[in-house]
Design an enzyme around this catalytic site. Structure first.
Site, PDB file in Angstrom:
ATOM      1  N   LYS A 132      -2.459   2.919   9.447  1.00 53.48           N
ATOM      2  CA  LYS A 132      -2.761   1.797   8.546  1.00 53.48           C
ATOM      3  C   LYS A 132      -1.552   0.898   8.358  1.00 53.48           C
ATOM      4  CE  LYS A 132      -5.922   3.043   5.040  1.00 53.48           C
ATOM      5  NZ  LYS A 132      -6.228   3.757   3.778  1.00 53.48           N
ATOM      6  N   ARG A 140      -7.421  -6.695 -10.268  1.00 54.53           N
ATOM      7  CA  ARG A 140      -8.231  -7.870 -10.637  1.00 54.53           C
ATOM      8  C   ARG A 140      -9.637  -7.417 -10.981  1.00 54.53           C
ATOM      9  NH1 ARG A 140     -11.427  -7.492  -6.205  1.00 54.53           N
ATOM     10  NH2 ARG A 140     -10.345  -6.915  -4.308  1.00 54.53           N
ATOM     11  N   ARG A 156     -25.473  -7.567  -2.806  1.00 58.12           N
ATOM     12  CA  ARG A 156     -24.759  -8.819  -2.532  1.00 58.12           C
ATOM     13  C   ARG A 156     -25.618  -9.690  -1.647  1.00 58.12           C
ATOM     14  NH1 ARG A 156     -18.318  -7.909  -1.812  1.00 58.12           N
ATOM     15  NH2 ARG A 156     -18.075  -6.186  -3.271  1.00 58.12           N
ATOM     16  N   LYS A 191       0.806  -1.225   0.000  1.00 61.20           N
ATOM     17  CA  LYS A 191       0.000   0.000   0.000  1.00 61.20           C
ATOM     18  C   LYS A 191       0.838   1.273   0.000  1.00 61.20           C
ATOM     19  CE  LYS A 191      -4.294  -1.473   1.526  1.00 61.20           C
ATOM     20  NZ  LYS A 191      -5.411  -0.850   2.187  1.00 61.20           N
TER      21      LYS A 191
HETATM   22  P1  ADP Z   1      -8.272  -2.597   3.112  1.00 56.99           P
HETATM   23  O1  ADP Z   1      -7.292  -2.964   2.054  1.00 56.99           O
HETATM   24  O2  ADP Z   1      -7.915  -3.126   4.468  1.00 56.99           O
HETATM   25  O3  ADP Z   1      -9.683  -2.865   2.713  1.00 56.99           O
HETATM   26  P2  ADP Z   1      -8.489   0.246   2.464  1.00 56.99           P
HETATM   27  O4  ADP Z   1      -7.339   1.176   2.426  1.00 56.99           O
HETATM   28  O5  ADP Z   1      -9.107  -0.143   1.164  1.00 56.99           O
HETATM   29  O6  ADP Z   1      -8.081  -1.032   3.341  1.00 56.99           O
HETATM   30  O7  ADP Z   1      -9.595   0.859   3.385  1.00 56.99           O
HETATM   31  C1  ADP Z   1     -10.753   0.122   3.722  1.00 56.99           C
HETATM   32  C2  ADP Z   1     -11.854   1.043   4.133  1.00 56.99           C
HETATM   33  O8  ADP Z   1     -11.447   1.830   5.275  1.00 56.99           O
HETATM   34  C3  ADP Z   1     -12.243   2.067   3.074  1.00 56.99           C
HETATM   35  O9  ADP Z   1     -13.181   1.561   2.156  1.00 56.99           O
HETATM   36  C4  ADP Z   1     -12.827   3.159   3.954  1.00 56.99           C
HETATM   37  O10 ADP Z   1     -14.127   2.746   4.334  1.00 56.99           O
HETATM   38  C5  ADP Z   1     -11.950   3.151   5.178  1.00 56.99           C
HETATM   39  N1  ADP Z   1     -10.804   4.096   5.066  1.00 56.99           N
HETATM   40  C6  ADP Z   1      -9.592   3.868   4.487  1.00 56.99           C
HETATM   41  N2  ADP Z   1      -8.793   4.954   4.537  1.00 56.99           N
HETATM   42  C7  ADP Z   1      -9.503   5.912   5.178  1.00 56.99           C
HETATM   43  C8  ADP Z   1      -9.237   7.292   5.563  1.00 56.99           C
HETATM   44  N3  ADP Z   1      -8.060   7.893   5.310  1.00 56.99           N
HETATM   45  N4  ADP Z   1     -10.228   7.957   6.194  1.00 56.99           N
HETATM   46  C9  ADP Z   1     -11.412   7.365   6.478  1.00 56.99           C
HETATM   47  N5  ADP Z   1     -11.718   6.095   6.160  1.00 56.99           N
HETATM   48  C10 ADP Z   1     -10.795   5.354   5.528  1.00 56.99           C
END
Ligand code: ADP
Length: 446
Positions: free
Chosen positions: A158, A291, A337, A116
């Site tokens: 994260k 994907r 879904r 990431k």
């Molecule tokens: P993963 O790969 O674990 O699914 P993502 O980066 O896609 O992680 O984030 C998953 C979800 O977390 C996003 O769809 C959103 O709902 C929330 N999220 C991610 N980053 C942020 C952020 N900077 N602020 C608020 N919510 C976030």
């Protein structure tokens, strides 16, 4: 073009890929665990190979077993579907070493986007807007504190190797930062064996908007508009729609053009999705999925383009069948879904379908591998089907969804169908007024 494609997946997505292969006149090989011997994807394929016992790590994730299945059947390409090995760069490497085509991007692009921090760096370099935050991993708590003060609160810690919402912690204030760091670090270490963390500004009321892209690997890239996947429970998408009720044509055009250019510059090959959070007119990149997505049908409905067919064309060295100017978004589509889960508690509900009647009629598509008498095994994801509806307008789409849900009968197990019926009674849903926290709040309020 390929002669024979092995589909390294199960359930509705295996069937979806199989359908595209048949329409292209390509022979199909299904693989299955012992629990899936009676599954529909096995019945409809030209050939099938049992690749192991029920647990996914011994069957659908078992690379040696899949390689043997390719060898026995003489498949010249593998479609991984979504989940399982679809974003596993090592699997793509091994296939390449055996002169079998992986229907997806290069292992290098999978690797780049799977990390990431690297993905975010790449997005930034390509001119895609990202969430403000640390530049790369934060190594110790002192550095984290310094970066956090610049980014501002609330913020999100994260995991670099993150996925499925794991290793993610919110810190509302500076006092909460040390705890968020240590919990996220422990979770990331346990889940991914990698405790690298980074920091982002926490957006409080964003929408989740993702852009479907396609590259031909030779410098062409197009976008097929967006999908709004803000309705989520525990970071799992529940309802997806295209186009988004929350953005306008100018915003769509701007972000779409920007990502299509980035995809071209990257030399990316195949289907991909660039995910953004959107708040008050601004898009912020969160990740790229290399994907096909579960929710790809809503894009197919409004563009008339078969995304799996396109994936196969591009993987076999062909060109994209469309240029950007050929892609027109028309009408509206919503996907629900359908999970084998209790609609109140979301407890999984595997078991036998004693009666099954899917809806039909104008503008209704059901992607599932269900049939009457089928026994849903307890070992896999609870997604058992997708109800996709199309309408000329969002309103027509909502009316049609209500009608289709009322026809849908699945007896013997619990499903999330009643949840969607409830949602259609909510003014916010009818108005398209929701953010990524809407559904959790709604469910918490009972
Ligand atoms: P993963 O790969 O674990 O699914 P993502 O980066 O896609 O992680 O984030 C998953 C979800 O977390 C996003 O769809 C959103 O709902 C929330 N999220 C991610 N980053 C942020 C952020 N900077 N602020 C608020 N919510 C976030």
């Amino acid at each position: 073009m390929f002669d024979k494609i092995l589909i390294a997946n199960r359930g509705e997505i295996a069937l979806r890929v199989l359908r595209a292969c048949k329409e292209l006149g390509i022979a199909t090989v299904a693989v299955h665990s012992t629990a899936d011997a009676d599954a529909m994807h096995v019945r409809l394929a030209d050939e099938s190979v049992c690749i192991g016992p029920p647990p996914a790590r011994d069957s659908y994730l078992n690379i040696p077993a899949l390689m043997s299945a390719c060898e026995i059947t003489g498949a010249d390409a593998v479609h991984p579907g979504y989940g399982f090995l679809s974003e596993n760069a090592r699997f793509a490497d091994i296939l390449r070493d055996h002169d079998i085509t992986f229907i997806g991007p290069s292992p290098e692009h999978i690797r780049l986007m799977g990390d990431k921090i690297e993905a975010k760096r790449t997005a930034k370099r390509l001119g895609i807007p990202v969430v403000p935050g640390s530049d790369g991993a934060v190594t110790d708590d002192d550095e984290a504190k310094r970066v956090a003060a610049e980014v501002g609160y609330p913020l999100l810690v994260k995991a670099s190797a993150g996925g499925g919402g794991r290793g993610m912690k919110v810190a509302m204030t500076p006092d909460a930062l040390p705890q968020a760091l240590s919990t996220a670090r422990a979770e990331a270490k346990a889940a991914f064996g990698d405790d690298a963390l980074y920091i982002e500004r926490y957006l409080e009321k964003p929408r989740h908007i993702e852009i479907q892209i396609f590259g031909d690997g030779k410098g062409a890239g197009v976008h097929l508009g967006e999908r709004d996947c803000s309705l989520q429970r525990r970071h799992q998408k529940v309802w997806e729609e295209a186009t988004s009720p929350g953005i306008n044509a100018r915003e769509r055009e701007e972000i779409g053009t920007r990502v299509a250019e980035a995809v071209a510059e990257l030399g990316y090959s195949g289907a991909g999705t660039i995910e953004f959070l959107y708040e008050r007119g601004e898009f912020f990149f969160i990740e790229m999925n290399t994907r096909l997505q579960v929710e790809h049908p809503v894009t197919e409905m409004i563009t008339g383009i078969d995304l799996v067919n396109e994936q196969i064309r591009v993987a076999s060295g062909g060109e994209l069948s469309v240029k950007q100017s050929d892609i027109v978004l028309s009408g509206h589509s919503i996907e629900c879904r359908i999970n084998a889960e209790d609609p109140q508690t979301f407890q999984p509900s595997p078991g036998e379908l004693t009666y099954y009647y899917p809806p039909g009629g104008p503008g209704v598509r059901v992607d599932s591998a269900l049939y009457q008498g089928y026994r849903i095994p307890p070992y896999y994801d609870s997604l058992i089907g997708k109800l996709i509806v199309y309408g000329k307008t969002r309103n027509e789409c909502l009316m049609r969804l209500r009608r289709a849900l009322s026809e849908y009968v699945v007896d013997g197990i619990s499903t999330t169908i009643p949840l969607f019926q409830r949602l259609l009674g909510e003014q916010d849903i009818v108005d398209g007024q929701y953010d990524i926290h809407w559904l959790e709040r709604y469910l918490a309020d009972g």
